[in-house]
Design an enzyme around this catalytic site. Structure first.
Site, short mmCIF file in Angstrom:
data_model
loop_
_atom_site.label_atom_id
_atom_site.label_comp_id
_atom_site.label_asym_id
_atom_site.label_seq_id
_atom_site.Cartn_x
_atom_site.Cartn_y
_atom_site.Cartn_z
N ASN A 133 11.04 -3.54 -11.92
CA ASN A 133 9.96 -4.11 -11.11
C ASN A 133 9.11 -4.92 -12.08
O ASN A 133 8.36 -4.35 -12.86
CB ASN A 133 9.19 -2.96 -10.47
N GLN A 142 5.22 -9.16 -9.09
CA GLN A 142 3.76 -9.24 -8.93
C GLN A 142 3.14 -9.77 -10.22
O GLN A 142 3.76 -9.72 -11.29
CB GLN A 142 3.14 -7.86 -8.63
N ASN A 201 0.74 -10.80 -5.15
CA ASN A 201 2.14 -10.82 -4.79
C ASN A 201 2.75 -12.16 -5.21
O ASN A 201 2.04 -13.10 -5.57
CB ASN A 201 2.31 -10.61 -3.29
N CYS A 239 -0.87 -1.89 -7.14
CA CYS A 239 0.49 -2.13 -7.64
C CYS A 239 0.75 -1.08 -8.72
O CYS A 239 0.28 -1.20 -9.85
CB CYS A 239 0.61 -3.54 -8.21
N GLY A 240 1.48 -0.04 -8.34
CA GLY A 240 1.61 1.12 -9.20
C GLY A 240 2.30 0.87 -10.52
O GLY A 240 1.81 1.28 -11.59
N ASN A 241 3.46 0.22 -10.49
CA ASN A 241 4.18 -0.01 -11.74
C ASN A 241 3.45 -0.99 -12.65
O ASN A 241 3.47 -0.83 -13.88
CB ASN A 241 5.60 -0.51 -11.45
N GLU A 272 9.13 -5.34 -0.56
CA GLU A 272 7.71 -5.44 -0.84
C GLU A 272 7.09 -6.62 -0.10
O GLU A 272 7.62 -7.73 -0.10
CB GLU A 272 7.46 -5.59 -2.34
N ARG A 273 5.97 -6.34 0.51
CA ARG A 273 5.20 -7.36 1.22
C ARG A 273 4.89 -8.54 0.29
O ARG A 273 4.39 -8.39 -0.80
CB ARG A 273 3.89 -6.72 1.71
N GLY A 300 5.99 1.28 -7.60
CA GLY A 300 5.23 2.52 -7.75
C GLY A 300 4.55 2.95 -6.48
O GLY A 300 4.66 4.11 -6.05
#
Length: 275
Positions: free
Chosen positions: A23, A56, A74, A83-85, A211-212, A221
């Site tokens: 990612n 992202q 995005n 955005c977790g990762n 992913e949006r 994530g």
């Protein structure tokens, strides 16, 4: 023929290319300037043929009551509150830079705790999941555990909206069609991330992701967190789950203080975007 104008023309932006389980992200360190890129510049940089390419983009800004503030975009230039990762990647960069073992990162969703998990892994608390329909947000007062949509998905908020489906075999889902069809569902006024989940055992799931604003990704994530929250709420798993995504494995632990995510990160290269 009229030449297409470059929306980033004249810019010179140093950046880092990073990824968490494939990612991938462009990270801009804006702590000295406090500046944010225009959405058109973000979209131009995201192009994998004519730009840098990423799922992202994250901007590091000076933080108030936190070690830094993060703003996420995005690939289409739209803003995301979480955005977790990317949070884990930036946390790893800042931990290494400072020599600290823990820090706090402010996002539009919440102030997130991050820490060195040892063995090259980084752990981030993504905060408590959002379970009420208004805050996810949904367009109507609906039971978030059973949406009135074919496939009986679950709605969850992790700073961004999610729609989670449980299937027998994730490999059989045509995600290229299924993802955008549900990303733009009228029940989600801000669009949504879409997850398809195969439950392997009470402590392991397999996850595929749309992913949006980006499309199919190798990992996510926030999507991994949302999938585990949805599975635990349905009674399909416990609250500590190993999540297998196409890019690798994340460990998700839904605790009293929030959803903790642990996994590897990689700093791939540094570059300069010249528009």
């Amino acid at each position: 023929m009229e030449q297409q104008q470059n929306p980033g023309q004249g810019l010179s932006l140093p950046f880092m290319k990073m990824h968490g389980l494939g990612n991938d992200f462009v990270v801009l360190d804006g702590r000295s300037t406090g500046e944010l890129p225009a959405p058109a510049v973000v979209a131009a940089m995201a192009d994998r043929h004519f730009g840098v390419g990423f799922d992202q983009l994250a901007v590091i800004l000076p933080g108030e009551n936190a070690d830094a503030r993060l703003v996420f975009y995005n690939a289409d230039g739209s803003v995301s509150a979480a955005c977790g990762n990317a949070t884990r990647c930036v946390a790893r960069y800042l931990l290494d830079e400072s020599g600290a073992s823990a820090l706090r990162l402010a996002t539009d969703h919440a102030v997130l705790a991050a820490e060195d998990a040892g063995n090259g892994l980084t752990r981030v608390n993504m905060g408590p999941p959002v379970l009420d329909w208004q805050s996810i947000p949904l367009a109507a007062d609906i039971d978030t555990l059973h949406l009135p949509i074919d496939g009986d998905p679950v709605a969850t908020g992790m700073g961004n909206p999610h729609m989670t489906f449980f299937v027998e075999d994730v490999a059989t889902v045509d995600l290229e069609r299924f993802g955008p069809e549900h990303e733009h569902h009228p029940l989600y006024p801000q669009r949504t991330n879409v997850e398809v989940v195969q439950v392997v055992s009470p402590d392991e799931i397999i996850l595929r992701i749309w992913e949006r604003g980006t499309g199919i990704t190798l990992a996510s994530g926030s999507c991994s967190c949302a999938a585990v929250v949805a599975a635990a709420r349905r009674g399909l798993t416990g609250r500590r789950v190993r999540v297998s995504v196409p890019g690798g494995v994340l460990e998700i632990d839904w605790r009293e203080d929030g959803v903790w995510m642990t996994g590897p990160t990689a700093h791939v290269f540094d570059g300069v975007w010249r528009g």
